[in-house]
Design a protein around this motif. Structure first.
Motif, PDB file in Angstrom:
ATOM      1  N   ASP A 183      -6.674  -5.473  -3.096  1.00 47.22           N
ATOM      2  CA  ASP A 183      -6.312  -5.558  -1.572  1.00 47.22           C
ATOM      3  C   ASP A 183      -5.904  -3.628  -1.953  1.00 47.22           C
ATOM      4  O   ASP A 183      -6.203  -3.134  -0.598  1.00 47.22           O
ATOM      5  CB  ASP A 183      -5.201  -6.279  -1.700  1.00 47.22           C
ATOM      6  CG  ASP A 183      -6.286  -8.343  -1.291  1.00 47.22           C
ATOM      7  OD1 ASP A 183      -6.959  -7.700  -0.845  1.00 47.22           O
ATOM      8  OD2 ASP A 183      -5.330  -8.741  -1.898  1.00 47.22           O
ATOM      9  N   ALA A 184      -4.838  -3.824  -2.884  1.00 42.95           N
ATOM     10  CA  ALA A 184      -4.453  -1.918  -2.836  1.00 42.95           C
ATOM     11  C   ALA A 184      -5.665  -1.147  -2.806  1.00 42.95           C
ATOM     12  O   ALA A 184      -5.872   0.083  -2.638  1.00 42.95           O
ATOM     13  CB  ALA A 184      -4.162  -2.115  -4.201  1.00 42.95           C
ATOM     14  N   ILE A 185      -7.107  -1.564  -3.230  1.00 42.38           N
ATOM     15  CA  ILE A 185      -7.869  -0.438  -3.260  1.00 42.38           C
ATOM     16  C   ILE A 185      -8.767  -0.210  -1.739  1.00 42.38           C
ATOM     17  O   ILE A 185      -8.861   1.005  -1.025  1.00 42.38           O
ATOM     18  CB  ILE A 185      -9.336  -0.878  -4.348  1.00 42.38           C
ATOM     19  CG1 ILE A 185      -8.519  -0.375  -5.305  1.00 42.38           C
ATOM     20  CG2 ILE A 185     -10.031  -0.127  -3.813  1.00 42.38           C
ATOM     21  CD1 ILE A 185      -9.278  -0.518  -6.354  1.00 42.38           C
ATOM     22  N   ALA A 186      -8.700  -1.330  -1.133  1.00 39.42           N
ATOM     23  CA  ALA A 186      -8.953  -1.395   0.206  1.00 39.42           C
ATOM     24  C   ALA A 186      -8.282  -0.610   1.141  1.00 39.42           C
ATOM     25  O   ALA A 186      -8.130   0.186   1.964  1.00 39.42           O
ATOM     26  CB  ALA A 186      -9.205  -3.122   0.809  1.00 39.42           C
ATOM     27  N   GLU A 187      -6.369  -1.274   0.654  1.00 36.20           N
ATOM     28  CA  GLU A 187      -5.677   0.128   1.484  1.00 36.20           C
ATOM     29  C   GLU A 187      -6.357   1.366   1.553  1.00 36.20           C
ATOM     30  O   GLU A 187      -6.207   1.753   2.238  1.00 36.20           O
ATOM     31  CB  GLU A 187      -4.570  -0.802   1.620  1.00 36.20           C
ATOM     32  CG  GLU A 187      -3.566  -0.600   1.748  1.00 36.20           C
ATOM     33  CD  GLU A 187      -3.876  -0.432   3.898  1.00 36.20           C
ATOM     34  OE1 GLU A 187      -3.027   0.427   4.736  1.00 36.20           O
ATOM     35  OE2 GLU A 187      -3.931  -1.614   4.200  1.00 36.20           O
ATOM     36  N   LEU A 188      -5.977   1.794   0.503  1.00 34.05           N
ATOM     37  CA  LEU A 188      -6.596   3.302  -0.350  1.00 34.05           C
ATOM     38  C   LEU A 188      -7.754   3.199   0.951  1.00 34.05           C
ATOM     39  O   LEU A 188      -7.163   4.612   0.835  1.00 34.05           O
ATOM     40  CB  LEU A 188      -6.179   3.555  -1.596  1.00 34.05           C
ATOM     41  CG  LEU A 188      -5.179   2.966  -1.882  1.00 34.05           C
ATOM     42  CD1 LEU A 188      -5.449   3.338  -3.734  1.00 34.05           C
ATOM     43  CD2 LEU A 188      -4.221   3.919  -1.923  1.00 34.05           C
ATOM     44  N   ARG A 228      -9.158   7.033   7.439  1.00 36.10           N
ATOM     45  CA  ARG A 228      -8.035   7.721   8.823  1.00 36.10           C
ATOM     46  C   ARG A 228      -7.709   9.085   7.915  1.00 36.10           C
ATOM     47  O   ARG A 228      -7.520   9.926   9.112  1.00 36.10           O
ATOM     48  CB  ARG A 228      -6.258   7.048   8.419  1.00 36.10           C
ATOM     49  CG  ARG A 228      -6.876   4.898   9.544  1.00 36.10           C
ATOM     50  CD  ARG A 228      -5.526   4.560  10.061  1.00 36.10           C
ATOM     51  NE  ARG A 228      -4.845   4.466   8.108  1.00 36.10           N
ATOM     52  CZ  ARG A 228      -4.438   3.198   8.113  1.00 36.10           C
ATOM     53  NH1 ARG A 228      -5.301   2.135   7.918  1.00 36.10           N
ATOM     54  NH2 ARG A 228      -3.504   3.603   6.715  1.00 36.10           N
ATOM     55  N   LEU A 229      -7.234   9.758   7.037  1.00 43.58           N
ATOM     56  CA  LEU A 229      -7.130  11.270   6.731  1.00 43.58           C
ATOM     57  C   LEU A 229      -8.333  12.284   6.510  1.00 43.58           C
ATOM     58  O   LEU A 229      -8.495  13.519   7.403  1.00 43.58           O
ATOM     59  CB  LEU A 229      -6.324  10.491   5.241  1.00 43.58           C
ATOM     60  CG  LEU A 229      -4.997  10.626   5.283  1.00 43.58           C
ATOM     61  CD1 LEU A 229      -4.731  10.256   3.638  1.00 43.58           C
ATOM     62  CD2 LEU A 229      -3.909  11.407   5.400  1.00 43.58           C
TER      63      LEU A 229
END
Length: 167
Positions: free
Chosen positions: A27-32, A38-39
Motif C-alpha cells: 500500500d505504501a509503495i502504491a501511494e508513493l 502527481r509530482l
C-alpha cells in the motif's frame, strides 16, 4: 501435540503479521507511486508555466524597450525636427533677409544638435559587451557570471565555427 499446536499457532501469528506488514508495504509503495505521478504532473505543469513566464517576461522587456525608444525619439529627434521646421517656416515667412538668415542659422544649429542626438541614441542601442570580445566570448562570460550569482552549475559550449559579427 500441544507443543506442535503451539508452534503452529505461533507460526500462523508470525505469518499473519508478515502478511499484514507486506500488505502495508504494498500500500505504501502504491501511494508513493501515485504521489510520484502527481509530482511528475506538477513538474510538467511547472515547466510549461515557467516557459510561459519566460516568454511573457521577454515580451514585457521588448515592450518596455520599445516604449523607452519611442520616448527618446520623441524627446530628442521629433522635438529637434519640429524646431527645424518651425525655424524654416519662420524664415520663409520673413521678408527681411537678416531675420530670415537668423532663422536659417538656428535651423542649421538645431539640425546639427538633432543629428548628434540621433547618433547618441543609436550608439546607446549597440551592445556594449560586444565591444570587448566576440559573441561566444561574451556569452561565456555571461554564463560564468550567472553561474556565480545563482550558484547553479552552468556550462557554455560553442559548436561549429564561430563567425565574426558585422559591426
Amino acid at each position: 501435540f500441544v507443543i506442535n499446536s503451539s508452534i503452529v499457532m505461533m507460526m500462523l501469528r508470525i505469518s499473519a503479521r508478515e502478511e499484514t506488514l507486506t500488505q502495508e508495504r504494498i500500500d505504501a509503495i502504491a501511494e508513493l507511486e501515485r504521489t510520484n505521478h502527481r509530482l511528475e504532473q506538477a513538474l510538467s505543469e511547472n515547466e510549461a508555466l515557467h516557459a510561459q513566464l519566460v516568454l511573457r517576461a521577454r515580451e514585457a522587456g521588448i515592450d518596455d524597450e520599445r516604449r523607452r525608444l519611442a520616448a527618446e525619439i520623441h524627446d530628442t529627434l521629433a522635438q529637434g525636427l519640429t524646431g527645424i521646421v518651425t525655424q524654416l517656416q519662420a524664415a520663409q515667412n520673413t521678408v527681411d533677409p537678416v531675420v530670415a538668415g537668423g532663422h536659417v542659422e538656428r535651423a542649421a544649429a538645431l539640425a546639427r544638435r538633432s543629428l548628434s542626438e540621433a547618433r547618441r541614441s543609436v550608439q546607446n542601442l549597440l551592445p556594449q559587451a560586444l565591444e570587448h570580445g566576440t559573441l561566444d566570448e561574451v556569452l561565456g562570460r555571461v554564463v560564468k557570471m550567472w553561474e556565480a550569482d545563482s550558484g547553479v552549475a552552468a556550462v557554455f559550449t560553442v559548436t561549429g565555427t564561430a563567425e565574426p559579427l558585422h559591426d
